[in-house]
Design a protein around this motif. Sequence first.
Motif, PDB file in Angstrom:
ATOM      1  N   UNK A 299      17.263  28.530  14.031  1.00  0.00           N
ATOM      2  CA  UNK A 299      18.237  29.618  13.945  1.00  0.00           C
ATOM      3  C   UNK A 299      18.243  30.241  12.552  1.00  0.00           C
ATOM      4  N   UNK A 300      18.174  29.406  11.529  1.00  0.00           N
ATOM      5  CA  UNK A 300      18.187  29.909  10.155  1.00  0.00           C
ATOM      6  C   UNK A 300      16.904  30.679   9.854  1.00  0.00           C
ATOM      7  N   UNK A 301      15.770  30.121  10.261  1.00  0.00           N
ATOM      8  CA  UNK A 301      14.486  30.712   9.907  1.00  0.00           C
ATOM      9  C   UNK A 301      14.184  31.979  10.692  1.00  0.00           C
ATOM     10  N   UNK A 302      14.368  31.939  12.019  1.00  0.00           N
ATOM     11  CA  UNK A 302      13.979  33.111  12.799  1.00  0.00           C
ATOM     12  C   UNK A 302      14.696  33.255  14.111  1.00  0.00           C
ATOM     13  N   UNK A 303      15.969  32.861  14.184  1.00  0.00           N
ATOM     14  CA  UNK A 303      16.673  32.827  15.452  1.00  0.00           C
ATOM     15  C   UNK A 303      17.652  33.939  15.704  1.00  0.00           C
ATOM     16  N   UNK A 304      17.711  34.952  14.865  1.00  0.00           N
ATOM     17  CA  UNK A 304      18.669  36.025  15.094  1.00  0.00           C
ATOM     18  C   UNK A 304      18.537  37.104  14.040  1.00  0.00           C
ATOM     19  N   UNK A 305      19.441  38.100  14.091  1.00  0.00           N
ATOM     20  CA  UNK A 305      19.353  39.219  13.152  1.00  0.00           C
ATOM     21  C   UNK A 305      19.694  38.826  11.719  1.00  0.00           C
ATOM     22  N   UNK A 306      20.427  37.725  11.525  1.00  0.00           N
ATOM     23  CA  UNK A 306      20.732  37.274  10.173  1.00  0.00           C
ATOM     24  C   UNK A 306      19.724  36.255   9.664  1.00  0.00           C
ATOM     25  N   UNK A 307      18.706  35.945  10.468  1.00  0.00           N
ATOM     26  CA  UNK A 307      17.728  34.933  10.079  1.00  0.00           C
ATOM     27  C   UNK A 307      16.864  35.432   8.926  1.00  0.00           C
ATOM     28  N   UNK A 308      16.205  34.502   8.265  1.00  0.00           N
ATOM     29  CA  UNK A 308      15.403  34.855   7.096  1.00  0.00           C
ATOM     30  C   UNK A 308      14.222  35.759   7.450  1.00  0.00           C
ATOM     31  N   UNK A 309      13.537  35.448   8.532  1.00  0.00           N
ATOM     32  CA  UNK A 309      12.391  36.266   8.906  1.00  0.00           C
ATOM     33  C   UNK A 309      12.819  37.684   9.232  1.00  0.00           C
ATOM     34  N   UNK A 310      13.878  37.844  10.015  1.00  0.00           N
ATOM     35  CA  UNK A 310      14.350  39.166  10.413  1.00  0.00           C
ATOM     36  C   UNK A 310      14.771  39.968   9.191  1.00  0.00           C
ATOM     37  N   UNK A 311      15.522  39.336   8.298  1.00  0.00           N
ATOM     38  CA  UNK A 311      16.024  40.040   7.128  1.00  0.00           C
ATOM     39  C   UNK A 311      14.908  40.413   6.157  1.00  0.00           C
ATOM     40  N   UNK A 312      14.000  39.473   5.917  1.00  0.00           N
ATOM     41  CA  UNK A 312      12.968  39.700   4.909  1.00  0.00           C
ATOM     42  C   UNK A 312      11.875  40.634   5.411  1.00  0.00           C
ATOM     43  N   UNK A 313      11.395  40.415   6.628  1.00  0.00           N
ATOM     44  CA  UNK A 313      10.235  41.167   7.116  1.00  0.00           C
ATOM     45  C   UNK A 313      10.639  42.495   7.747  1.00  0.00           C
ATOM     46  N   UNK A 314      11.726  42.515   8.501  1.00  0.00           N
ATOM     47  CA  UNK A 314      12.128  43.760   9.160  1.00  0.00           C
ATOM     48  C   UNK A 314      13.116  44.578   8.341  1.00  0.00           C
ATOM     49  N   UNK A 315      14.232  43.959   7.984  1.00  0.00           N
ATOM     50  CA  UNK A 315      15.311  44.731   7.360  1.00  0.00           C
ATOM     51  C   UNK A 315      14.973  45.182   5.941  1.00  0.00           C
TER      52      UNK A 315
END
Length: 446
Positions: free
Chosen positions: A299-315
């Motif tokens: 969940x922390x790494x890539x499980x939602x819009x607040x996840x690290x992957x979503x924030x770093x790569x997309x947002x």
Amino acid sequence: MPLAFPLVEPGEPGSELTAGPGGDAIVRRSVLPGGVRVLTERMPGVRSATVGAWVGVGSRDERDGHHGSTHFLEHLLFKGTTERSAMDIAEAFDAVGGEANAATGKEHTCYYARVLDSDLPMAVDVITDMVTSARLDADELETERGVILEELAMNDDDPSDVVHEQFTATVLGAHALGRPIGGTPDTIRAVPRAAVWDHYREHYDPRTLVVTAAGGVDHDALCAQVLGALEVGGWDTTTSVAPIGRRVGSVAPGALEGVPTQGSHVTVRRTTEQANVIIGGLGLTATDPRRFTLSVLNAVLGGGMSSRLFQEIREKRGLAYSTYSFASGHADTGIFGLYAGCTPSKVDEVTALLETEWERLASDGITPGELARSIGQLSGGLVLGMEDSGSRMSRLGKAELVHGELTDLEESLELVRAVTAEQVRELAVELAARPRSVVRIGPFGD
């Protein structure tokens, strides 16, 4: 404490427990003569019911020459029995506004239906007839062979499906779990009716059958209906025998025969507008007690819009529309990976970011805020996922076939809330230290 599901004492009444919010849902389990297991969860106030017939066989159980048979059977059981035609089966559910379908996995297969509670006896009768008395007609098999080949072609046109299949094959290698669930075009074209029939007769048996139902269901009535339908289908329900034992992982996840001991890089060249990339390796087994810790990590790494992957790569960078992490577990191994879809020219940059976020999680751990958010996300998902009869039916089937016990909702929530930041960091270190593979799909040159 979770309710244990013993495989002994066939014919004895099953245990009961009170589960669910407010203690208003009753779960019962019985082992019937012949070794058939029946589990129900009555949900007061619900007018629907979902019933599933589970067989503890999946694609990993196929012998040489039988590859693709499990998925073939998922299709063929809807094509007619000794008592019903394919149209009869379809009309039975359409006439009452119900739904019927099936799902094939690597370790089990499920045939299920959702209907009004008053139509549950019909659904049990039809589903059981399909499981016990499939004709596997030669002409229907050839027709369905074409349908399955079209299904595989459709999946092969989706690069996100291709990258996941290739990642599984890369990480699990020559082990049976590395094979595609649906087979390949070559195996589907090659498998003869005799092999599918042998696979059906070998694995579809009272001792492998688990019937689960949730919603407006009466346990005792369902047991009587199942026994009656099995007798009509010609299955032996007079002999008291124990069910077939569950799968048990007896070796370390990385020590399975055929599973590579080193990571690798694989590129599949496709003419696509996007590149799809996954990095990852072996994960946890389905019964590993750290699976709740893995859920928090995921969940922390890539499980939602607040996840690290979503924030770093997309947002922050706008490099991908879809990026996430994922995990799946089996009896004796599992996989864990990080995915992104991006412009082909950016694939190296995105792959590096996936690696960086994974390594940063292992080196620095997670913050108190991330821990709280992930626990809240998982807790809400657990509760919302229990709102319909289909989810509860599936939970019963997996509890019986995979875990051998049922953990009720409150206990599951307690296990999630008990996860600590240090446990997440320790698991992240372990996963990051395992052999790592990179799989890319896209319009790449040499």
